[in-house]
Design an enzyme around this catalytic site. Structure first.
Site, PDB file in Angstrom:
ATOM      1  N   GLY A 114     -25.145   3.752  70.610  1.00 45.44           N
ATOM      2  CA  GLY A 114     -24.571   5.059  70.895  1.00 45.44           C
ATOM      3  C   GLY A 114     -24.310   5.871  69.629  1.00 45.44           C
ATOM      4  O   GLY A 114     -24.537   7.081  69.590  1.00 45.44           O
ATOM      5  N   CYS A 142     -13.806   0.766  67.582  1.00 49.52           N
ATOM      6  CA  CYS A 142     -14.247   1.206  66.260  1.00 49.52           C
ATOM      7  C   CYS A 142     -13.079   1.637  65.401  1.00 49.52           C
ATOM      8  O   CYS A 142     -13.170   1.697  64.186  1.00 49.52           O
ATOM      9  CB  CYS A 142     -15.214   2.371  66.384  1.00 49.52           C
ATOM     10  SG  CYS A 142     -16.336   2.148  67.720  1.00 49.52           S
TER      11      CYS A 142
HETATM   12  N1  PLP Z   1     -19.619   6.845  72.212  1.00 46.92           N
HETATM   13  C1  PLP Z   1     -18.686   6.312  73.012  1.00 46.92           C
HETATM   14  C2  PLP Z   1     -18.027   7.167  74.049  1.00 46.92           C
HETATM   15  C3  PLP Z   1     -18.329   4.975  72.893  1.00 46.92           C
HETATM   16  O1  PLP Z   1     -17.392   4.448  73.692  1.00 46.92           O
HETATM   17  C4  PLP Z   1     -18.984   4.186  71.897  1.00 46.92           C
HETATM   18  C5  PLP Z   1     -18.598   2.780  71.691  1.00 46.92           C
HETATM   19  O2  PLP Z   1     -17.477   2.382  71.945  1.00 46.92           O
HETATM   20  C6  PLP Z   1     -19.958   4.792  71.100  1.00 46.92           C
HETATM   21  C7  PLP Z   1     -20.252   6.125  71.280  1.00 46.92           C
HETATM   22  C8  PLP Z   1     -20.686   4.014  70.049  1.00 46.92           C
HETATM   23  O3  PLP Z   1     -21.653   3.182  70.636  1.00 46.92           O
HETATM   24  P1  PLP Z   1     -22.263   1.941  69.816  1.00 46.92           P
HETATM   25  O4  PLP Z   1     -21.202   0.906  69.777  1.00 46.92           O
HETATM   26  O5  PLP Z   1     -23.438   1.519  70.623  1.00 46.92           O
HETATM   27  O6  PLP Z   1     -22.657   2.466  68.496  1.00 46.92           O
END
Ligand code: PLP
Length: 378
Positions: free
Chosen positions: A72, A325
């Protein structure tokens, strides 16, 4: 004896479905590079293209509109940076409760002087105010607009169809981060004029480290190098991951009704029981079935201390206080602060998120753990 571990962090990552894993294994073991023209390469190329076609069918897109990414974060970066590069867009209008994959990228673009960033006003539930978005669009037509589908911390769902129509009316470009809802089977682009969608396989029982960007029209590549992904994303494809992603998404769409109902049932159980056990509870975001993600709940118990997550962990409950994150950082959630919640209160927030394998008994165990964490009860 210690009770079983209760995993309530599906919004951070879902477990890998054993069927998905079984589908990936032959491709993990296969020799060759999908860009090679010999038989071993062609076998892998065919798997990647078949996965692309399946995903496109599920969301109503053309296969050429799907670009595989590492997840993402990369999909959001690709859309934002690629759109600004390709069309020299001077303004980004963004929802301040976006994931850091969006907010930090918008901030970096603004910091470099390439764009001006304008936050869109949100109400106390974290829903953007459409009249403010329209006022911004009137002032800055042809902007890039970033508003996610459902928030990963509080679950609030945005009026994504109305946003897309407004953006279209003002000739802008719309990025919708659909990472949290892709696995609910809510996404289709035939009747929804969105320009970019971001998705990530580990949020719907697929593997970590693979995702995709849907883009209506091609934009400049984020990663330069070889000509993979029709020159939209250089680098040898994660073939097993891509196969797993497509299989997991197909399964999600097939079972979406029962899955959504299961999540919703658990949410109602959790909300009712939290209210009964902890009358002083404060919920964050929208709780209604139409206005929120059925598998995410965010709340605070005014008398908890900063150690509540540790208490839960010691009781065998895996939950989180903010997005995965950001959970290593000392900063209180930017999402909760955007809702007007003071930092001292935002620090007490707990996010429970559940999924396919969660039962009412699991939630009851978590409720017990909250109670034995020394909290006042009725
Ligand atoms: N966007 C949203 C809304 C998310 O919840 C997340 C991950 O928690 C991401 C982006 C990032 O995705 P990725 O972990 O695949 O980089």
């Amino acid at each position: 004896m210690r009770e079983k571990i209760v995993y309530l962090d599906y919004a951070a990552s879902t477990p890998l479905d054993p069927e998905v894993e079984a589908h990936m294994l032959p491709y993990l073991r296969a020799v060759g590079n999908p860009s090679s023209i010999h038989a071993a390469g062609r076998y892998l190329r065919a798997a990647v293209e078949e996965a692309r076609a399946r995903i496109a069918t599920l969301i109503g897109a053309d296969p050429g509109q799907i670009v595989f990414t590492s997840g993402g974060t990369e999909a959001d970066n690709h859309a934002l940076r690629g759109a600004v590069d390709t069309w020299a867009i001077p303004h980004i209008l963004y929802n301040p409760t976006e994931h850091h994959a969006v907010t930090h990228t918008v901030e970096a673009l603004a910091h470099s002087g390439r764009i001006q960033a304008h936050p869109i006003a949100v109400n106390h539930m974290g829903r953007i105010q459409l009249d403010h978005l329209e006022a911004l669009l009137r002032r800055y037509p042809r902007s890039l607009v970033a508003v996610m589908y459902a928030n990963n911390e509080i679950g609030t769902v945005q009026p994504v169809r109305e946003i897309a129509q407004l953006v279209q009316q003002y000739e802008g470009y719309y990025l919708c981060d659909t990472v949290q809802v892709m696995g609910l089977g809510w996404v289709e682009v035939r009747s929804w004029p969105v320009d970019f969608l971001a998705a990530s396989a580990h949020k719907f029982y697929g593997p970590k480290g693979v995702g995709f960007l849907y883009r209506r029209r091609p934009i400049r590549s984020l990663i330069t190098g070889g000509a993979q992904e029709r020159e939209q994303r250089a680098g040898t494809e994660n073939v097993a991951g891509i196969v797993g992603l497509a299989y997991a998404l197909e399964k999600a769409y097939q079972h979406r009704e029962t899955y959504n109902a299961h999540l919703q049932r658990l949410k109602a159980h959790l909300v009712d029981n939290l209210r009964t056990r902890f009358p002083e509870i404060v919920f964050h975001g929208d709780l209604t079935p139409e206005g929120s993600h059925p598998g995410i709940l965010n709340f605070r118990l005014p008398h908890t201390d900063d150690l509540i997550l540790m208490h839960l962990d010691l009781s065998g409950v895996c939950a989180s206080g903010t997005s995965a994150c950001a959970s290593g950082s000392a900063h209180p959630s930017h999402v909760l602060q955007a809702l007007g919640i003071p930092a001292s209160e935002a620090r007490k927030a707990l996010r429970f998120s559940w999924g396919r394998d969660t039962s009412e008994a699991d939630l009851n165990q978590a409720l017990e753990a909250l109670q034995t964490a020394g909290l006042p009860t009725v």
